[in-house]
Structures are given as structure tokens and as C-alpha cells.
Design an enzyme around this catalytic site. Structure first.
Site, PDB file in Angstrom:
ATOM      1  CB  SER A  12      16.335  22.917  -0.204  1.00  0.00           C
ATOM      2  OG  SER A  12      16.169  23.079  -1.638  1.00  0.00           O
ATOM      3  CG  ASP A  29      14.927  39.302  -8.802  1.00  0.00           C
ATOM      4  OD1 ASP A  29      14.660  38.823  -9.964  1.00  0.00           O
ATOM      5  OD2 ASP A  29      15.947  39.573  -8.260  1.00  0.00           O
ATOM      6  CG  ASN A  85      15.220  38.385 -19.454  1.00  0.00           C
ATOM      7  OD1 ASN A  85      14.998  39.299 -20.223  1.00  0.00           O
ATOM      8  ND2 ASN A  85      15.590  38.535 -18.153  1.00  0.00           N
ATOM      9  CD  GLN A  92      16.630  31.546 -19.476  1.00  0.00           C
ATOM     10  OE1 GLN A  92      16.683  31.174 -20.556  1.00  0.00           O
ATOM     11  NE2 GLN A  92      16.124  30.510 -18.663  1.00  0.00           N
ATOM     12  CB  VAL A  94      18.068  31.612 -13.104  1.00  0.00           C
ATOM     13  CG1 VAL A  94      17.591  30.217 -12.357  1.00  0.00           C
ATOM     14  CG2 VAL A  94      18.788  32.530 -12.110  1.00  0.00           C
ATOM     15  CG  HIS A  98      12.760  33.343 -14.117  1.00  0.00           C
ATOM     16  ND1 HIS A  98      13.829  32.326 -14.700  1.00  0.00           N
ATOM     17  CD2 HIS A  98      13.140  34.503 -14.399  1.00  0.00           C
ATOM     18  CE1 HIS A  98      14.657  33.061 -15.180  1.00  0.00           C
ATOM     19  NE2 HIS A  98      14.466  34.322 -14.623  1.00  0.00           N
ATOM     20  CG  HIS A 100      11.875  38.905 -14.509  1.00  0.00           C
ATOM     21  ND1 HIS A 100      12.913  39.177 -13.709  1.00  0.00           N
ATOM     22  CD2 HIS A 100      12.400  38.014 -15.568  1.00  0.00           C
ATOM     23  CE1 HIS A 100      14.118  38.625 -14.017  1.00  0.00           C
ATOM     24  NE2 HIS A 100      13.843  37.890 -15.130  1.00  0.00           N
TER      25      HIS A 100
HETATM   26  P1  5GP Z   1      17.059  36.013 -15.489  1.00  0.00           P
HETATM   27  O1  5GP Z   1      18.494  36.950 -15.609  1.00  0.00           O
HETATM   28  O2  5GP Z   1      17.488  34.536 -15.857  1.00  0.00           O
HETATM   29  O3  5GP Z   1      15.945  36.601 -16.286  1.00  0.00           O
HETATM   30  O4  5GP Z   1      16.541  36.416 -14.043  1.00  0.00           O
HETATM   31  C1  5GP Z   1      17.036  35.484 -12.866  1.00  0.00           C
HETATM   32  C2  5GP Z   1      16.530  36.472 -11.836  1.00  0.00           C
HETATM   33  O5  5GP Z   1      16.725  35.801 -10.560  1.00  0.00           O
HETATM   34  C3  5GP Z   1      17.361  37.840 -11.298  1.00  0.00           C
HETATM   35  O6  5GP Z   1      16.610  38.767 -11.400  1.00  0.00           O
HETATM   36  C4  5GP Z   1      18.142  37.426 -10.136  1.00  0.00           C
HETATM   37  O7  5GP Z   1      18.117  38.754  -9.245  1.00  0.00           O
HETATM   38  C5  5GP Z   1      17.180  36.743  -9.539  1.00  0.00           C
HETATM   39  N1  5GP Z   1      17.863  35.565  -8.452  1.00  0.00           N
HETATM   40  C6  5GP Z   1      19.096  35.043  -8.688  1.00  0.00           C
HETATM   41  N2  5GP Z   1      19.372  34.359  -7.808  1.00  0.00           N
HETATM   42  C7  5GP Z   1      18.246  34.360  -6.747  1.00  0.00           C
HETATM   43  C8  5GP Z   1      18.102  33.775  -5.685  1.00  0.00           C
HETATM   44  O8  5GP Z   1      18.957  32.937  -4.931  1.00  0.00           O
HETATM   45  N3  5GP Z   1      16.817  34.287  -5.020  1.00  0.00           N
HETATM   46  C9  5GP Z   1      16.141  35.132  -5.379  1.00  0.00           C
HETATM   47  N4  5GP Z   1      14.847  35.198  -4.908  1.00  0.00           N
HETATM   48  N5  5GP Z   1      16.252  35.666  -6.543  1.00  0.00           N
HETATM   49  C10 5GP Z   1      17.317  35.221  -7.516  1.00  0.00           C
END
Ligand code: 5GP
Ligand code: ZN
Length: 112
Positions: A12, A29, A85, A92, A94, A98, A100
Site C-alpha cells: 500500500s 532504503d 538497530n 531504531q 521504524v 529490519h 540493513h
Molecule cells: P532504522 O533507523 O529504524 O534502523 O532504519 C529505518 C530505515 O528506513 C532508514 O534507513 C530510513 O531511511 C528507511 N525508511 C524510512 N522510511 C522509509 C520509506 O518510506 N521507504 C523506504 N524505502 N525506506 C524508508
């Protein structure tokens, strides 16, 4: 409960798919920190590595295995980094587990 990565997994919210199977979805990303920056996420919602239970062992192994397969497919023969993370101090942003996968340039250590 709304979750950004659940919506990406469901389609979505659009994303650039890199790999998918019955357990995981991998996508580019949106703010890449290296020439190759892929996120590998379980299809099921798990908030964080810190929320995993013993029954998630196989899934966690699958996410790492998938990262290595993607790195191989992308030709990252000079090396790469895999990062998870977890939580606020882990950076972290999101809250859907996940992994990376970063590669395509030399990466420094230690992280910030
Ligand atoms: P975290 O900081 O939680 O380890 O990583 C979250 C990652 O999600 C970040 O590297 C960020 O750039 C990526 N991200 C956040 N929003 C979106 C999105 O809407 N689409 C995509 N493809 N990546 C996202
Ligand atoms: Zn989710």
C-alpha cells in the site's frame, strides 16, 4: 495499529523491491547511506530485535541468510555490512524489525 513497513510489505506504500519470499521482503532504503542500501524485513510485524522470542530463531537466521544472498547477487565481493538497530539507544527509527545491508563503499568503524 499502523506501521510503515507493514504497509510497504503489503504494497500500500510503494517501494523498490530487491527480493521477496514467504517470510521476508527486501527493498531499497529511501535514504541510502551507501551505494547499496537494502532493508530486509519480515512479512509479519515484529517491533524490534528486542521483541523477538525463541520461536523467531529460524526467521532471524533467514533474514541474515537473505542479506548474504542479496550481497552476493549484487556483487559485493569486497565486503559489506549488516546492521540491526534496536530501540532508542540503537538508533531504531521504524518500529518493525529490519536488517540493513550496506555496501559499495568502504565503511568506517566505530559507528556514531
Ligand atoms: P532504522 O533507523 O529504524 O534502523 O532504519 C529505518 C530505515 O528506513 C532508514 O534507513 C530510513 O531511511 C528507511 N525508511 C524510512 N522510511 C522509509 C520509506 O518510506 N521507504 C523506504 N524505502 N525506506 C524508508
Ligand atoms: Zn509492521
Amino acid at each position: 495499529m499502523s506501521c510503515l513497513f507493514c504497509e510497504i510489505v503489503e504494497g500500500s506504500i510503494p517501494s523498490t523491491a530487491v527480493y521477496q519470499d514467504e517470510q521476508c521482503y527486501a527493498f531499497a532504503d529511501i535514504h541510502p547511506q551507501a551505494p547499496e542500501h537494502v532493508l530486509i524485513t519480515p512479512r509479519e510485524h515484529i517491533g524490534s530485535l528486542a521483541d523477538c522470542i525463541e520461536g523467531d530463531h529460524a526467521l532471524l537466521g533467514h533474514l541474515l541468510w537473505t542479506a548474504a544472498q542479496i550481497a552476493h547477487a549484487k556483487g559485493l565481493t569486497n565486503g559489506y555490512r549488516v546492521v540491526v538497530n534496536a530501540g532508542e539507544d540503537g538508533g531504531q527509527t521504524v518500529d518493525h524489525l529490519h536488517v540493513h545491508l550496506l555496501g559499495g563503499r568502504p565503511l568506517t568503524w566505530p559507528p556514531g
